[in-house]
Design a protein around this motif. Structure first.
Motif, PDB file in Angstrom:
ATOM      1  N   ASP A 110      18.233 -30.516   0.130  1.00 33.73           N
ATOM      2  CA  ASP A 110      17.245 -30.155  -0.880  1.00 33.73           C
ATOM      3  C   ASP A 110      15.910 -30.071  -0.146  1.00 33.73           C
ATOM      4  O   ASP A 110      15.298 -31.094   0.178  1.00 33.73           O
ATOM      5  N   ASN A 111      15.464 -28.846   0.113  1.00 30.45           N
ATOM      6  CA  ASN A 111      14.261 -28.638   0.913  1.00 30.45           C
ATOM      7  C   ASN A 111      13.002 -28.440   0.069  1.00 30.45           C
ATOM      8  O   ASN A 111      11.963 -28.042   0.599  1.00 30.45           O
ATOM      9  N   THR A 112      13.093 -28.736  -1.215  1.00 36.94           N
ATOM     10  CA  THR A 112      11.961 -28.536  -2.116  1.00 36.94           C
ATOM     11  C   THR A 112      10.662 -29.156  -1.603  1.00 36.94           C
ATOM     12  O   THR A 112       9.613 -28.492  -1.600  1.00 36.94           O
ATOM     13  N   PRO A 113      10.663 -30.428  -1.140  1.00 30.90           N
ATOM     14  CA  PRO A 113       9.392 -31.026  -0.726  1.00 30.90           C
ATOM     15  C   PRO A 113       8.782 -30.397   0.522  1.00 30.90           C
ATOM     16  O   PRO A 113       7.631 -30.689   0.845  1.00 30.90           O
ATOM     17  N   LEU A 114       9.517 -29.520   1.177  1.00 29.88           N
ATOM     18  CA  LEU A 114       9.028 -28.896   2.406  1.00 29.88           C
ATOM     19  C   LEU A 114       8.363 -27.551   2.162  1.00 29.88           C
ATOM     20  O   LEU A 114       7.932 -26.894   3.111  1.00 29.88           O
ATOM     21  N   VAL A 115       8.269 -27.131   0.892  1.00 29.96           N
ATOM     22  CA  VAL A 115       7.640 -25.838   0.578  1.00 29.96           C
ATOM     23  C   VAL A 115       6.638 -25.973  -0.568  1.00 29.96           C
ATOM     24  O   VAL A 115       6.345 -25.004  -1.256  1.00 29.96           O
ATOM     25  N   THR A 116       6.093 -27.157  -0.758  1.00 28.93           N
ATOM     26  CA  THR A 116       5.279 -27.427  -1.938  1.00 28.93           C
ATOM     27  C   THR A 116       3.826 -26.973  -1.812  1.00 28.93           C
ATOM     28  O   THR A 116       3.091 -26.984  -2.809  1.00 28.93           O
ATOM     29  N   GLU A 118       0.957 -24.291   0.813  1.00 32.49           N
ATOM     30  CA  GLU A 118       0.952 -23.154   1.734  1.00 32.49           C
ATOM     31  C   GLU A 118       1.194 -23.570   3.177  1.00 32.49           C
ATOM     32  O   GLU A 118       1.889 -22.880   3.924  1.00 32.49           O
ATOM     33  N   ARG A 119       0.616 -24.681   3.579  1.00 34.48           N
ATOM     34  CA  ARG A 119       0.804 -25.125   4.973  1.00 34.48           C
ATOM     35  C   ARG A 119       2.270 -25.447   5.237  1.00 34.48           C
ATOM     36  O   ARG A 119       2.838 -25.043   6.250  1.00 34.48           O
ATOM     37  N   ARG A 120       2.880 -26.157   4.328  1.00 32.67           N
ATOM     38  CA  ARG A 120       4.299 -26.485   4.497  1.00 32.67           C
ATOM     39  C   ARG A 120       5.161 -25.227   4.426  1.00 32.67           C
ATOM     40  O   ARG A 120       6.116 -25.068   5.191  1.00 32.67           O
ATOM     41  N   LEU A 121       4.823 -24.330   3.514  1.00 29.55           N
ATOM     42  CA  LEU A 121       5.602 -23.104   3.379  1.00 29.55           C
ATOM     43  C   LEU A 121       5.551 -22.263   4.654  1.00 29.55           C
ATOM     44  O   LEU A 121       6.578 -21.753   5.114  1.00 29.55           O
ATOM     45  N   GLU A 122       4.364 -22.110   5.229  1.00 31.84           N
ATOM     46  CA  GLU A 122       4.237 -21.313   6.456  1.00 31.84           C
ATOM     47  C   GLU A 122       5.068 -21.906   7.578  1.00 31.84           C
ATOM     48  O   GLU A 122       5.738 -21.182   8.326  1.00 31.84           O
TER      49      GLU A 122
END
Length: 276
Positions: A110-116, A118-122
């Motif tokens: 579950d990678n949800t907390p890793l795209v929360t 913009e910095r994490r998403l990039e």
């Protein structure tokens, strides 16, 4: 490709949207069972695995077969993934599994907390390209899951472009960009936005990675993406547009002229099979 159910094999990399923590567990369990039947070592990763879930998985498979971990234990405390460091983490896990006699590793995360944000998403986008190349080259099967209750639909649609496979119920991406046979492949409706994502992927991939657009699976939407591809080629990126003669001629008929540093490759017609 879009799936209604899980039939995953080594090298497969799928993105899947779920709802709520229980939804992830329902998704991960059959995926992990497939891996156990194939002799793979298993990893179950979530932000905070429920104690009942942890106990159930460990009792069923045993600690030798499955690792149940928190997201921060695998991807780091900050949630901003370093692609090179993360690759090393999974490479070590794979090496350990192979040395222990397993056929590979299977990761449900579950990678949800890793795209929360913009910095994490990039950072995550760069990691997805590295992860995809790693899975393509090794006996690794990956399920990247995202909670629709915490990630908006536009971000989910962007994330789906980074996976060769997705669930049939997920937001359908306009295009996909993934590694296959050491090439960066584009499929779907390739427009200027899709082409603009190529440098981000190449920056995360090994130097010299080429770009392949197979016209059987991709459509160039206008002159604009072709112009962008030409500029990439002029900058030293090997770009090949692949298709049968009819598809390449159709490009020319639409005024989409492939020339200059862009390479074209004509697909060979399948051999006719004759018999008595």
């Amino acid at each position: 490709m879009r799936f209604e159910c899980l039939r995953m094999r080594p090298h497969d990399h799928i993105g899947w949207v779920f709802e709520g923590e229980a939804g992830f567990e329902r998704l991960a369990c059959p995926f992990l069972a497939e891996g156990a039947a194939r002799g793979e070592r298993l990893m179950f990763i979530s932000e905070s695995p429920r104690s009942a879930t942890r106990a159930r998985l460990l009792n069923h498979y045993g600690p030798r077969v499955i690792k149940v971990a928190r997201t921060r234990e695998v991807y780091g405390e900050s949630g901003v993934v370093d692609p090179a460091a993360q690759r090393a983490v999974f490479a070590a896990a794979l090496a350990d599994a192979l040395n222990a006699g397993f056929s590979g590793i299977r990761v449900a995360a579950d990678n949800t907390p890793l795209v929360t944000d913009e910095r994490r998403l990039e950072a995550w986008i760069r990691w997805e390209h590295v992860a995809d190349r790693f899975m393509d080259a090794n006996p690794v099967t990956g399920l990247c899951a995202f909670d629709s209750q915490r990630v908006d639909v536009n971000r989910l649609r962007h994330l789906s472009t980074l996976h060769p496979l997705s669930a049939a119920a997920d937001p359908e991406p306009q295009f996909r960009m993934y590694s296959e046979a050491e090439s960066l492949c584009l499929e779907g409706h390739v427009d200027s936005f899709a082409v603009a994502q190529i440098p981000v992927a190449l920056d995360a991939l090994p130097p010299g990675t080429d770009v392949l657009i197979d016209l059987e699976r991709a459509t160039l939407m206008s002159r604009a993406p072709l112009t962008g591809l030409r500029r990439l080629a002029e900058g030293g990126v090997p770009v090949t547009i692949y298709g049968d003669r009819k598809a390449l001629d159709a490009l020319a008929a639409d005024g989409l002229r492939v020339d200059g540093p862009l390479r074209t490759e004509v697909a060979e017609a399948p051999a006719l099979v004759t018999g008595a």
